[in-house]
Design a protein around this motif. Structure first.
Motif, short mmCIF file in Angstrom:
data_model
loop_
_atom_site.label_atom_id
_atom_site.label_comp_id
_atom_site.label_asym_id
_atom_site.label_seq_id
_atom_site.Cartn_x
_atom_site.Cartn_y
_atom_site.Cartn_z
N LEU A 104 25.50 -22.22 -1.17
CA LEU A 104 25.98 -23.60 -1.30
C LEU A 104 25.26 -24.52 -0.33
O LEU A 104 24.76 -25.58 -0.71
N TYR A 105 25.20 -24.10 0.94
CA TYR A 105 24.61 -24.97 1.95
C TYR A 105 23.12 -25.19 1.65
O TYR A 105 22.61 -26.30 1.82
N ASP A 133 19.01 -28.96 -0.52
CA ASP A 133 18.03 -29.36 -1.55
C ASP A 133 18.39 -30.72 -2.15
O ASP A 133 17.56 -31.61 -2.25
N VAL A 134 19.64 -30.83 -2.57
CA VAL A 134 20.07 -32.08 -3.19
C VAL A 134 19.97 -33.23 -2.19
O VAL A 134 19.52 -34.33 -2.52
N ALA A 135 20.38 -32.96 -0.95
CA ALA A 135 20.31 -33.99 0.08
C ALA A 135 18.87 -34.47 0.24
O ALA A 135 18.59 -35.68 0.31
N ALA A 136 17.94 -33.50 0.30
CA ALA A 136 16.54 -33.86 0.52
C ALA A 136 16.01 -34.66 -0.67
O ALA A 136 15.29 -35.64 -0.49
N LEU A 145 22.85 -38.46 2.83
CA LEU A 145 23.11 -38.26 4.26
C LEU A 145 24.50 -37.70 4.52
O LEU A 145 24.75 -37.10 5.56
N GLU A 146 25.38 -37.91 3.57
CA GLU A 146 26.72 -37.30 3.71
C GLU A 146 26.61 -35.79 3.70
O GLU A 146 27.24 -35.10 4.48
N TYR A 147 25.82 -35.27 2.78
CA TYR A 147 25.62 -33.83 2.72
C TYR A 147 25.04 -33.33 4.05
O TYR A 147 25.48 -32.33 4.61
#
Lengths: 676, 676
Positions: free
Chosen positions: B283-284, B289-292, B297-299
Motif C-alpha cells: 500500500l505504502y 507512486d500515486v503521490a509522485a 502531498l497528503e499521501y
C-alpha cells in the motif's frame, strides 16, 4: 428454551447421575449454628474474622463511599461514590458474615449497627421493590453501565447479582437473629422480580450469577415455591446468546460467545467449565440447589460433566480456579500456568459452595477432598494473618523478571472491586457448617477440627459428638460419641478418609503422588480396639451400636509427599510440589536466601516436619535441601546446596514481598538467561 | 471519501514534505536493465535465482496444481487444485522474475515456455477481461472464499491482488521482451476494472494490496492516465470500514477494525504502520507512486508519519517487519520479541519497494540505509544457499524449549502459501536496479557492488561508471568514471555514505552502536588524492569536472560494532547484537557447541574477522569469546569461556536445524529454569 430432554436421554441421565431427590439434597449439611468450634487452627481465624475483618470491612465500606451510595439512593440524588455498580453487594456480604458472627457471639453494638444499615437499605429501596443504588440515586455519570433497569448489557449488569447477595444476607440475618427487617426487604424485591421476569415476561440471563443461590435460600426460608421457580427460570434463560461471526473474527472470544457469563449454550448442554470462574461457580451451585429441590436430573447430568472438566483439567493444586486473568476465568484444558495463575479468592469460595452441594447430592467424599484442599490452601491464602489485608489473586509463584516481582504479590487492605474481602467475611464464620452431614440415620464427618455438636439421629435420638484434633498439623483425630439414650444407638458413623490419606493426591488424574502410601489405609480404633472398616465412597463406615463414652480414634498419616501434575500440564513437566496432609507447601524468599526461582529440588528429596510456634502464628515447616543457582557479578553461575524451608501455602505473603513458589524443578534441562 | 485537505492543512503538508513533483519522482532509479553486474557477492545469487529458483518454482507450481488451475479455468470447469485463491499470483510473479532473467541472459526455451503460459492465461481470461481461475473454473467448493466477483470479504479476497501481480509481470515482460502478448491481457483486464470500479461505480478497498502498484506500472507502460486514477481510487477507498463495538469486545482486534488490511481509517489520516505487513508495504509503495505521479502531498505527509512509526518503533535489526505472527503484521510500538519475530520474507521485499520509492521522493540516504539493511539481512535470509529452500519467517532466534526448537527453523522447498519463494524469484534479478539513481544532472550511487553502467547525464552526455568492490566483505569501493565526451563533464556524483559507516547504526533511535566511529567519516580520494567532501542527506557530494579515466576510491571502515536497541524494546535490555558493515551477524548452534541460548557476550568483547572460503559459499566470520552456561547431569550449572563464532545472519539455517540467535545477553540478572 429446551427444558426437557427426550425420554431416552432422561433414562441415560438417570443411570449417569444415580440420584433421585425428594425436594432437597439427600445428604444434608449440619448448619454451622449447631457446631461449636474449639479448634486451635480454625477458631483463631474465625475470631480474627469476627473481631477484625468484619469491622474493618464495614469501616472501609464507609470510607470508600459504599454506605454513602445508599444515603444518596435514599435522597434519590447524587453521583455514585464508588467504582462498580455492584459495590452495594459488599455491604450485603459483610452483613451476612456479621449475622453469622452475631449468632456465634452476640454483640449488641454490632446488632444495632446492622439494623441501622438495614433501615438505610430499606429506605433506598424503590416503592416497587427495586434496589440498586446507582440507579435509584439517579446518577447517570457512571461510564460503563449507567442507569439500568434490568440487564441492558448481559455480561456487565449486576442488578440481579446485588440482589442475590442481598437474599443470601437476608436469609442469614433472619436465621441468626429471628428478625424479619432485612428479610422483608428481600421479599419485597423478590416479589417485584416475579412481576418482571418469568414465562411470558422478561427473559434474561443475569450478568453475574448469585441471584439463583439467593432465590434458593429465600425459598428455603419462606417456603414460597415461586422463588425457586424464578431461580430455575433464570438458569434456563442461559444459552440464548447468539454468536454471529464477524468479518475478521479469527475465533470467538469468551465475550463474543457469551461463555464469559456462561450464556453460550443452554446449561443442560454445557459440558465444560468456561468463562468467569466466580460466575461459573455460583451458577453451578445454584443449579445444584434447583436440581436437588426439583429433582432435575438434566442439571445434575450437566453438572457432573462440568465438574469432571473443571477438576480434571482446570484446577490448580491449591484448589484454585481460573487460569486466565484477562477474564478472571477458566482457560483451556491443562493450561495451568503457575506464573499467571489467577485463582481468585472468590472463585475458591464459589468452589466450596459448589462442591459442598455436589457432596450433598451424591455423598461422595471426592467433593469434600476438593473442598478441603480449597479451604486449607487456595481460599484462606486470600486473607492475611492480620485479618485486614487481602489477596484477590492466588498464583503458584512470584518471580523477579525485568527487575519487577510478578503478579499481585502484596496484600492490600481493600480493593476498588472488593468482592474478595467481603466474601471472606461471610465464608469464615460458615466453616463449621462443612464439618458434618447426615443422611437417613447416618452421620458424616467430613472435616477434622476440634468441635462439639449434638445431632438428632434417626429415629429422633440426640447424639453428641466431640472431635478433638490438632489437624492439620497432626493426623490424630478422636471423636467422642454420646447418644442421649442410655441404651445407646445403632447408626453408621461415616468418617471421611481423605483422598490424600488413601494415597490419592487428587480425585482426578490431574495430580498424583510420586510414592505410594507406605502405611496403607489409616487405622481407626474404637475405645482402643482396632476397627476393620469398610470403605464406601471414600468414607470409613463405622456401623455399630454406639454407647455413651465411646471414643473413635483415627490416625491420618502425616507423611510429606511429592506431587506431580498430569503430563499434559506443560508448565509442570519436570516439577514437583510438596504436600503434608491437606496442606500444599511453598517456598518463600524470606526463608530461602532471598530467591525461590533459583531452586532445584531433586526427586526423592526428604523433608523434616518441624512446628514453629513463633512463626506465622504457628506453622509446621518442612526442611529439606535444594540445589540453588547462584549468579556472581551478573556473569558466572554455579550451583550449591542449601537448606530448603517450606511453609504452608496459605501463610504466604505475610512477611513482605518477594519470590515464592509451589512447583519446584527437579532437573535443569535448559536455562533462559534474563538480563533485566 | 475525503480526497482533499483544506488549504491550511495543504500548506502545512507542503512544509512537512518539502516536495513538489512533476508527474513522477524527482529522483529516478536506474533500471536494472542498464546495470551489468560483475559482483562476487551478488552475481552468484542472481545466477542461482535464474538457473535454480525460477525453474524450481515453475516446476513446483506445476506439481502443486497451480498451472492446472489455469487449464481448468480454460475449460471453465473443475475443482480448484490448490489451497489459496491467490495461488494464480505465484505464476505471475515467477513470470516477472523470469522476464527479468530473459533480459539479462536470453534463453529461447524459457521464452517459449513463458509464452505458452501467457497463452494459457489468456484463454483463462473471461470474455469481459475478468481473470481469477478459482471463479472461472466454476469451482464452488473452496471453503473460505468460494466463487467471488470482487471483494465479498474485504480482508480475504485476492481477486485484485492477483491482478496487481499480473500487471507487474506484464509490464516486466513487455519491457524485457518487447512482446505485447501478456500486456494485452493486462490491459483487457484493467479496462474491465475501469467499467466496474471508480467514482459512481463500485467502491472497494482491495483485500490485499498490490493492484495499486500494478496499475501504476501499467500507467507507466501505456501512458493511460485512467490506470493511475484507478490506483488512486482504490487507495482512497480505504478507511470506510466501520467498527461497531459488540458486547464483550474488550478491545477491537486488527480484523474487527479493518486495520489488518489498512482499512480502518482513510490513508491520508493514517499515522502508524498497522496490520499485515506485506499488505501495508505494498500500500505504502503504491501510495508513493500515486503521490509522485500526481503530486499528492497528503499521501506523502501520511507516508512520512507511517515511515517514522514503522522504522522508529517496529523494525527488527535485520530490517524485518512484522512482530505479530497471528496476523503476519505489525505489533505495538517497541514490542519486538526476538523469539516470535515474524519478519516475513515478503514483508522485507515490500519494505525494499517502499523505501526505494521514499528515496526517489526525497533523495535521502536514510531510506537506502533501511533498504540495504533489509536486502543484506532480513530479505536474502529467506532463501537458502541452494536456491530452492526457503524461509517464510525470519526471526531473531531459535531456542530449544520443552524439547522442541522454536519457530520455522527449517527451510522448506515450497509452501502451501508460497508467496515468499515466488517473490524472491522476481526480487533477485531486480537488485541491480537499486544501485544507481539520477536527479537533474546528479548521479547517485546507492549500493556497492561490482558493476558497469552507462548513463545519460544532463545535458545528454553519456557517462560510463564501473564499480569495483568486494563489499560487503571489504569496504574499499572504486568507481571508474568515463564521460563519453573527451572534454569531460562536470556533474555531481553523489556517493552514499552508509549510516553504519557514519557511526549511525539506524536512521532512527531504534538502534545505536555502543562505540563511536573511531576513524571519523570514510575517506574518499579521486585519482589517489584525498577529496574533502561535503555531506548532503547522507551523500558525499563529489561535484567536479569528470574526465575519462577518473577513479574514485572510497574506504568504508569495516569495523565490528556492537549494537544496542532502544531501551523501550524490553526484549533487548541488557543485550547486544554484532554487526560488520551492512551485515548483521548471528551465532548458530553448529559453530558454538550445539547451543546458542546459553551464551553470554560481555560488553566490549572484541572480534576477529576471518574470511572462510569453504564455508557457506564463502563468508566473513567473526571470532570472539563467550561465557557459556554449562549444565551437567541436569543438575549442576557452571559457566565457562568458549570461542564464539558468528556468521552473517543471511547465511543462517543452511546447515540443519538448531539454536540460533542475533541478540546476546551481556549479563545474567536472573535465570529461568527450563525442565523440559
Amino acid at each position: 428454551m429446551k427444558h426437557f430432554l427426550s425420554v431416552v436421554f432422561l433414562f441415560i441421565s438417570l443411570t449417569i447421575t444415580q440420584a433421585q431427590f425428594q425436594k432437597d439434597y439427600p445428604y444434608r449439611g449440619v448448619p454451622f449454628t449447631k457446631v461449636k468450634l474449639d479448634d486451635k487452627f480454625w477458631l483463631p481465624k474465625l475470631e480474627i474474622n469476627r473481631t477484625v475483618t468484619i469491622p474493618w470491612s464495614f469501616q472501609k465500606s464507609k470510607e470508600t463511599g459504599r454506605i454513602k451510595n445508599f444515603e444518596q439512593a435514599v435522597a434519590r440524588k447524587g453521583k455514585f461514590c464508588t467504582i462498580y455498580p455492584f459495590d452495594d453487594s459488599d455491604i450485603y456480604k459483610i452483613i451476612e458474615g456479621a449475622s453469622y458472627s452475631l449468632h456465634v457471639k452476640y454483640d449488641a453494638k454490632l446488632d444495632t449497627y446492622i439494623d441501622s444499615l438495614i433501615t438505610l437499605i430499606g429506605k433506598a429501596q424503590e416503592p416497587d421493590g427495586y434496589l440498586y443504588t446507582i440507579r435509584t440515586m439517579g446518577d447517570t455519570t457512571h461510564s460503563w453501565i449507567g442507569k439500568v433497569r434490568y440487564e441492558k448489557e448481559h455480561e456487565l449488569s449486576h442488578e440481579l447479582y446485588n440482589m442475590g447477595h442481598f437474599y443470601e444476607a437476608a436469609a442469614a440475618h433472619y436465621l441468626a437473629t429471628n428478625k424479619r427487617n432485612m428479610l422483608d426487604i428481600a421479599i419485597k424485591n423478590a416479589d417485584h422480580l416475579l412481576t418482571v421476569f418469568g414465562p411470558g415476561k422478561k427473559a434474561v440471563a443475569p450478568g453475574h450469577q448469585v441471584i439463583e443461590i439467593g432465590l434458593g435460600k429465600l425459598y428455603r426460608v419462606t417456603g414460597n415455591q415461586k422463588y425457586l421457580d424464578l431461580s430455575k427460570f433464570f438458569i434456563d434463560c442461559r444459552g440464548q446468546r447468539k454468536y454471529e461471526k464477524k468479518t475478521g473474527d479469527k475465533e470467538a472470544t469468551v465475550w463474543q460467545t457469551g461463555a464469559y457469563w456462561q450464556d453460550n449454550i443452554p446449561v443442560t448442554q454445557q459440558t465444560e467449565a468456561l468463562g468467569h470462574s466466580v460466575r461459573a461457580g455460583y451458577l453451578y451451585a445454584g443449579m445444584a440447589d434447583v436440581a436437588a429441590m426439583t429433582n432435575n436430573l438434566e442439571y445434575l447430568s450437566a453438572l457432573n460433566k462440568i465438574w469432571d472438566n473443571a477438576f480434571g483439567k482446570k484446577t490448580y493444586i491449591t484448589g484454585g480456579l481460573g487460569q486466565a486473568g484477562n477474564w478472571e476465568g477458566f482457560g483451556p484444558d491443562y493450561e495451568l500456568s503457575n506464573h499467571s495463575a489467577y485463582c481468585e479468592t472468590c472463585a475458591a469460595i464459589s468452589s466450596v459452595y459448589w462442591n459442598h452441594r455436589m457432596f450433598m447430592a451424591y455423598g461422595d467424599s471426592k467433593y469434600i477432598d476438593i473442598l478441603e484442599r480449597t479451604l486449607y490452601n487456595g481460599l484462606i491464602s486470600g486473607i492475611g494473618l492480620d485479618g485486614k489485608t487481602f489477596n484477590y489473586e492466588n498464583p503458584m509463584e512470584y518471580n523477579f523478571q525485568q527487575g519487577k516481582l510478578s503478579g499481585e504479590n502484596k496484600r492490600s487492605p481493600w480493593f476498588g472491586c472488593s468482592c474478595c474481602p467481603t466474601n471472606i467475611c461471610r465464608l469464615m464464620p460458615s466453616i463449621p457448617g462443612y464439618v458434618y452431614a447426615q443422611k437417613d440415620n447416618a452421620v458424616y464427618i467430613n472435616l477434622f477440627m476440634s468441635n462439639t455438636t449434638t445431632l438428632e439421629v434417626m429415629p429422633k435420638e440426640n447424639v453428641s459428638f466431640s472431635q478433638n484434633t490438632e489437624y492439620p498439623w497432626n493426623g490424630v483425630v478422636t471423636v467422642g460419641v454420646e447418644p442421649a439414650n442410655k441404651k445407646g444407638l445403632k447408626f453408621p458413623l461415616m468418617v471421611r478418609i481423605p483422598g490424600w490419606a488413601r494415597g490419592e493426591a487428587f480425585p482426578t488424574d490431574l495430580y498424583r503422588y510420586t510414592s505410594t502410601n507406605s502405611m496403607g489405609l489409616p487405622k481407626i480404633s474404637i475405645n482402643g480396639q482396632t476397627f476393620e472398616y469398610k470403605l464406601e465412597n471414600g468414607y470409613a463406615v463405622i456401623d455399630r451400636a454406639w454407647k455413651k463414652g465411646d471414643k473413635l480414634t483415627m490416625n491420618l498419616p502425616m507423611e510429606v509427599k511429592q506431587v506431580v501434575a498430569n503430563e499434559k500440564v506443560k508448565d509442570n513437566i519436570g516439577k514437583i510440589a510438596i504436600e503434608r496432609g491437606p496442606l500444599v507447601y511453598c517456598a518463600e524468599y524470606v526463608d530461602n536466601n532471598g530467591l525461590t526461582s533459583n531452586l532445584v529440588v531433586p526427586e526423592n528429596q526428604t523433608f523434616q516436619a518441624e512446628f514453629q510456634t513463633d512463626m506465622l502464628n504457628g506453622v509446621m515447616t518442612l526442611k529439606g535441601t535444594a540445589n540453588a543457582l547462584n549468579i556472581e557479578n551478573n556473569a558466572s553461575v554455579s550451583t550449591k546446596t542449601q537448606p530448603l524451608i517450606l511453609i504452608p501455602y496459605y501463610a504466604r505473603s505475610n512477611r513482605g514481598s518477594g519470590e515464592m513458589r509451589v512447583w519446584f524443578p527437579t532437573r535443569i534441562k535448559n536455562l533462559e538467561i534474563i538480563t533485566e
